[in-house]
Design a protein around this motif. Sequence first.
Motif, PDB file in Angstrom:
ATOM      1  N   GLU A 118       0.831  -1.206   0.000  1.00  0.00           N
ATOM      2  CA  GLU A 118       0.000   0.000   0.000  1.00  0.00           C
ATOM      3  C   GLU A 118       0.865   1.254   0.000  1.00  0.00           C
ATOM      4  O   GLU A 118       0.497   2.271  -0.600  1.00  0.00           O
ATOM      5  CB  GLU A 118      -0.942  -0.019   1.204  1.00  0.00           C
ATOM      6  N   GLN A 119       2.004   1.205   0.669  1.00  0.00           N
ATOM      7  CA  GLN A 119       2.944   2.327   0.597  1.00  0.00           C
ATOM      8  C   GLN A 119       3.461   2.520  -0.824  1.00  0.00           C
ATOM      9  O   GLN A 119       3.531   3.643  -1.336  1.00  0.00           O
ATOM     10  CB  GLN A 119       4.112   2.093   1.555  1.00  0.00           C
ATOM     11  N   VAL A 120       3.825   1.432  -1.474  1.00  0.00           N
ATOM     12  CA  VAL A 120       4.353   1.517  -2.843  1.00  0.00           C
ATOM     13  C   VAL A 120       3.286   2.049  -3.797  1.00  0.00           C
ATOM     14  O   VAL A 120       3.539   2.952  -4.609  1.00  0.00           O
ATOM     15  CB  VAL A 120       4.864   0.141  -3.300  1.00  0.00           C
ATOM     16  N   ILE A 121       2.077   1.506  -3.700  1.00  0.00           N
ATOM     17  CA  ILE A 121       1.001   1.932  -4.609  1.00  0.00           C
ATOM     18  C   ILE A 121       0.607   3.372  -4.341  1.00  0.00           C
ATOM     19  O   ILE A 121       0.364   4.154  -5.267  1.00  0.00           O
ATOM     20  CB  ILE A 121      -0.204   0.979  -4.466  1.00  0.00           C
ATOM     21  N   SER A 122       0.557   3.755  -3.060  1.00  0.00           N
ATOM     22  CA  SER A 122       0.234   5.149  -2.740  1.00  0.00           C
ATOM     23  C   SER A 122       1.310   6.087  -3.263  1.00  0.00           C
ATOM     24  O   SER A 122       1.011   7.178  -3.771  1.00  0.00           O
ATOM     25  CB  SER A 122       0.079   5.304  -1.228  1.00  0.00           C
ATOM     26  N   PHE A 123       2.568   5.686  -3.160  1.00  0.00           N
ATOM     27  CA  PHE A 123       3.671   6.509  -3.658  1.00  0.00           C
ATOM     28  C   PHE A 123       3.589   6.672  -5.173  1.00  0.00           C
ATOM     29  O   PHE A 123       3.777   7.771  -5.718  1.00  0.00           O
ATOM     30  CB  PHE A 123       4.998   5.875  -3.250  1.00  0.00           C
ATOM     31  N   LEU A 124       3.302   5.589  -5.882  1.00  0.00           N
ATOM     32  CA  LEU A 124       3.215   5.649  -7.344  1.00  0.00           C
ATOM     33  C   LEU A 124       1.975   6.404  -7.802  1.00  0.00           C
ATOM     34  O   LEU A 124       1.969   6.989  -8.898  1.00  0.00           O
ATOM     35  CB  LEU A 124       3.194   4.231  -7.921  1.00  0.00           C
ATOM     36  N   ASN A 125       0.937   6.403  -6.969  1.00  0.00           N
ATOM     37  CA  ASN A 125      -0.321   7.045  -7.372  1.00  0.00           C
ATOM     38  C   ASN A 125      -0.335   8.545  -7.102  1.00  0.00           C
ATOM     39  O   ASN A 125      -1.141   9.269  -7.687  1.00  0.00           O
ATOM     40  CB  ASN A 125      -1.483   6.375  -6.632  1.00  0.00           C
ATOM     41  N   LYS A 126       0.522   9.035  -6.217  1.00  0.00           N
ATOM     42  CA  LYS A 126       0.532  10.461  -5.898  1.00  0.00           C
ATOM     43  C   LYS A 126       1.203  11.244  -7.014  1.00  0.00           C
ATOM     44  O   LYS A 126       2.228  10.816  -7.554  1.00  0.00           O
ATOM     45  CB  LYS A 126       1.265  10.719  -4.576  1.00  0.00           C
ATOM     46  N   PRO A 127       0.679  12.413  -7.388  1.00  0.00           N
ATOM     47  CA  PRO A 127       1.351  13.254  -8.389  1.00  0.00           C
ATOM     48  C   PRO A 127       2.672  13.791  -7.856  1.00  0.00           C
ATOM     49  O   PRO A 127       2.900  13.869  -6.646  1.00  0.00           O
ATOM     50  CB  PRO A 127       0.344  14.371  -8.653  1.00  0.00           C
ATOM     51  N   THR A 128       3.516  14.200  -8.778  1.00  0.00           N
ATOM     52  CA  THR A 128       4.861  14.636  -8.403  1.00  0.00           C
ATOM     53  C   THR A 128       4.832  15.866  -7.513  1.00  0.00           C
ATOM     54  O   THR A 128       5.592  15.964  -6.533  1.00  0.00           O
ATOM     55  CB  THR A 128       5.688  14.917  -9.661  1.00  0.00           C
ATOM     56  N   HIS A 129       3.951  16.822  -7.816  1.00  0.00           N
ATOM     57  CA  HIS A 129       3.923  18.044  -7.013  1.00  0.00           C
ATOM     58  C   HIS A 129       3.456  17.770  -5.584  1.00  0.00           C
ATOM     59  O   HIS A 129       3.878  18.429  -4.639  1.00  0.00           O
ATOM     60  CB  HIS A 129       3.016  19.089  -7.673  1.00  0.00           C
ATOM     61  N   GLU A 130       2.600  16.770  -5.392  1.00  0.00           N
ATOM     62  CA  GLU A 130       2.156  16.432  -4.035  1.00  0.00           C
ATOM     63  C   GLU A 130       3.286  15.785  -3.240  1.00  0.00           C
ATOM     64  O   GLU A 130       3.488  16.083  -2.058  1.00  0.00           O
ATOM     65  CB  GLU A 130       0.955  15.494  -4.091  1.00  0.00           C
ATOM     66  N   LEU A 131       4.043  14.900  -3.886  1.00  0.00           N
ATOM     67  CA  LEU A 131       5.179  14.293  -3.212  1.00  0.00           C
ATOM     68  C   LEU A 131       6.210  15.349  -2.830  1.00  0.00           C
ATOM     69  O   LEU A 131       6.789  15.304  -1.738  1.00  0.00           O
ATOM     70  CB  LEU A 131       5.821  13.233  -4.112  1.00  0.00           C
TER      71      LEU A 131
END
Length: 323
Positions: free
Chosen positions: A172-185
């Motif tokens: 879930e951490q990996v999927i959440s990381f991949l799903n977040k847009p770059t500006h949010e990260l």
Amino acid sequence: MPIMVEELKMQVPTFENSNSDDAGPPSNEPAAAIPIVPAEPPNNANLISLVANPAETVNAAPVGNLLTQEAVNPPAAASGNNSIPLPPKPQLPLANPLGQPNPPPPPAHPPSTKPLPDFDKVTAEMTNRLNHTKTQCDKFKVPYTIDSEVYQLPQYNISYCKIPKAGCTYWEQVISFLNKPTHELSYLGINMPFQISKFDIRYTSHFNLPRRDFKKEADVAEIMKSTRVMFVRHPLERLWSCYLEKFFLIDFWTTIGVSMKTTGADVKCPKSITFREFIDFTLPLFNENWAPMTELCNPCQFQPHIIGRVETLRDDSFYTLKK
């Protein structure tokens, strides 16, 4: 400029002739003012010698000999001296010698020296797992369907069937990381999936992950087009992990834990739930945390391309992300 000390208003006895019988009574005259001159500040060489040899007398040394062995360990006394010289002590490391810059700070995340998994070896193991699963599905005709959440990232062509207590928080951490847009990260200061906390996964990111419902034909069609991934765990290890997190700790104390302690003479205090009580009480109940894995993600219907195991999480995660 010398500093003058006040005249002492008390009698100061002298002990120079204390062993003589002719010693007279002490004088009543006040002591003379004694000028005290502040000592010169010690140089760095004396300080280093004092640290290295605290029991010896420190002799003045020029600043030029600061980093030499003579500055740290003064030469031994001459042979004519009756005193026994102390053995030399090892030189102490200098924290920040004069003229040298401070050492660079260590990296925040030192690179791992552990080699990457053998991709060919993991591929062969994965093939054996898939072949064994297909054989068992043809033999037993497992009736269960997919009764768990399926996360899908179409942009990465991956669908993950969630099995709690089998590495699901990590994925879930990996999927959440991949799903977040770059500006949010960038705004959150997140550079890697592990910086997303478990609390964030459970109460915020978990609800924003893209899901598919295996009970809907349209979603099933999309899932079957993608690379399907599921991770499993030894059933007894998974059950023990569930007990530790949910009942030995306080996660389920105020819900199911209270119900476990209402029978008999025990008070309603869930702090002493035993593993036996957990087994007896939860077997008749369906809950995703301890339900059999085949009831959550039936591999005969999900038909995964990758079956990872918690026991080999590093190798299998490397294989999954590589694929």
